[in-house]
Design an enzyme around this catalytic site. Structure first.
Site, PDB file in Angstrom:
ATOM      1  CD  GLU A  78      -3.740   4.470   7.287  1.00 47.40           C
ATOM      2  OE1 GLU A  78      -4.462   3.471   7.483  1.00 47.40           O
ATOM      3  OE2 GLU A  78      -4.013   5.610   7.705  1.00 47.40           O
ATOM      4  CB  CYS A 142      -4.035   8.585   1.408  1.00 50.20           C
ATOM      5  SG  CYS A 142      -3.381  10.245   1.669  1.00 50.20           S
ATOM      6  CG  HIS A 161      -2.512   9.047   6.645  1.00 53.31           C
ATOM      7  ND1 HIS A 161      -3.368   7.998   6.388  1.00 53.31           N
ATOM      8  CD2 HIS A 161      -2.739   9.962   5.661  1.00 53.31           C
ATOM      9  CE1 HIS A 161      -4.077   8.270   5.295  1.00 53.31           C
ATOM     10  NE2 HIS A 161      -3.713   9.457   4.843  1.00 53.31           N
TER      11      HIS A 161
END
Length: 202
Positions: A78, A142, A161
Site C-alpha cells: 500500500e 488497515c 496486505h
C-alpha cells in the site's frame, strides 16, 4: 523494526496477517535487525493509543503493518493511508464520530518508501508469490492504522496486505514474501537516505 499483524475480526477467525508476521519472526531479518512483533486488535481506539506508544517505546527505523484483505489474491504493497471515510464498525461496534484518523490532518499521507521500486525488486527474486501495488488500503482498520502510523512517523511506515491463508498462499509463503519485501524496503530506505549499511549484502 516493528511489525504488526491484526487479530481476528468478521469472517477472519484466524487472521492471515498475524500468522504471516509470526512466520516472519521465525525467519528473522538477519543478524543486525532487532525485530519486534505485535498483534493489533481490530479496534480504532486501541490503534490510536498503541501506534504512538509503539513509536515512543522503540523509535524504530521502520514500522511495517500487515493486514488481511478478503478480496486480495496477491501480496499488496500500500502506497498511502487515508484520513477520512471510516464508517465501518470495529470489533467493539465502535466507529470514530468524526470518521477520520486525525482531525485536521492531511487527506492522504504517502509512505517515504518507493513501493514501485520495492515491488519491482521483489518480483525479480523469483518468489512463488505475486506482489502488486495499491493506493487504497480500504478505509477500515488497515487504512486507519496505516494513516495513524504514517502521521506519527512522518512517512516511515509501510503497509502490506495479504490474502486469507490458502487463498492461494500458505503461511510459509507469506512469511517468506514478507521477509523479502521488508529486506528490500530497508535497502530502498537506506539508499534514499544516502546511508550505506555495510551489513546489508546482496
Amino acid at each position: 523494526i516493528s511489525i504488526s499483524g491484526f487479530g481476528p475480526f468478521g469472517e477472519h477467525a484466524v487472521n492471515a496477517s498475524w500468522i504471516a508476521v509470526q512466520e516472519l519472526k521465525k525467519l528473522g531479518l538477519g543478524e543486525g535487525v532487532d525485530l519486534h512483533v505485535y498483534e493489533i486488535p481490530v479496534e480504532y481506539q486501541t490503534v490510536q493509543r498503541l501506534i504512538p506508544a509503539l513509536w515512543k517505546e522503540h523509535c524504530p527505523q521502520l514500522v511495517v503493518h500487515v493486514g488481511v484483505s478478503g478480496m486480495a489474491t496477491t501480496v499488496t504493497l500500500e502506497k498511502c493511508g487515508h484520513n477520512v471515510g471510516y464508517k465501518g464498525l470495529d470489533n467493539c461496534r465502535f466507529c470514530p464520530g468524526s470518521q477520520c484518523c486525525v482531525e485536521g490532518g492531511p487527506e492522504c499521507i504517502d509512505s517515504i518508501i518507493d513501493m514501485d521500486a520495492v515491488c519491482k525488486r521483489v518480483s525479480t527474486l523469483g518468489l512463488d508469490v505475486t506482489v502488486t501495488i495499491s493506493k487504497d488500503a480500504g478505509r477500515y482498520l488497515c487504512d486507519f492504522t496505516y494513516y495513524t502510523s504514517l502521521y506519527q512517523s512522518h512517512g516511515r511506515s509501510a503497509f502490506v496486505h495479504v490474502p486469507p491463508l490458502g487463498k492461494p498462499y500458505t503461511a510459509e509463503q507469506l512469511g517468506r514474501a514478507l521477509q523479502a519485501i521488508i529486506e528490500e524496503m530497508l535497502d530502498v530506505l537506506e539508499h534514499s537516505e544516502g546511508k550505506i549499511n555495510c551489513r546489508h549484502e546482496h
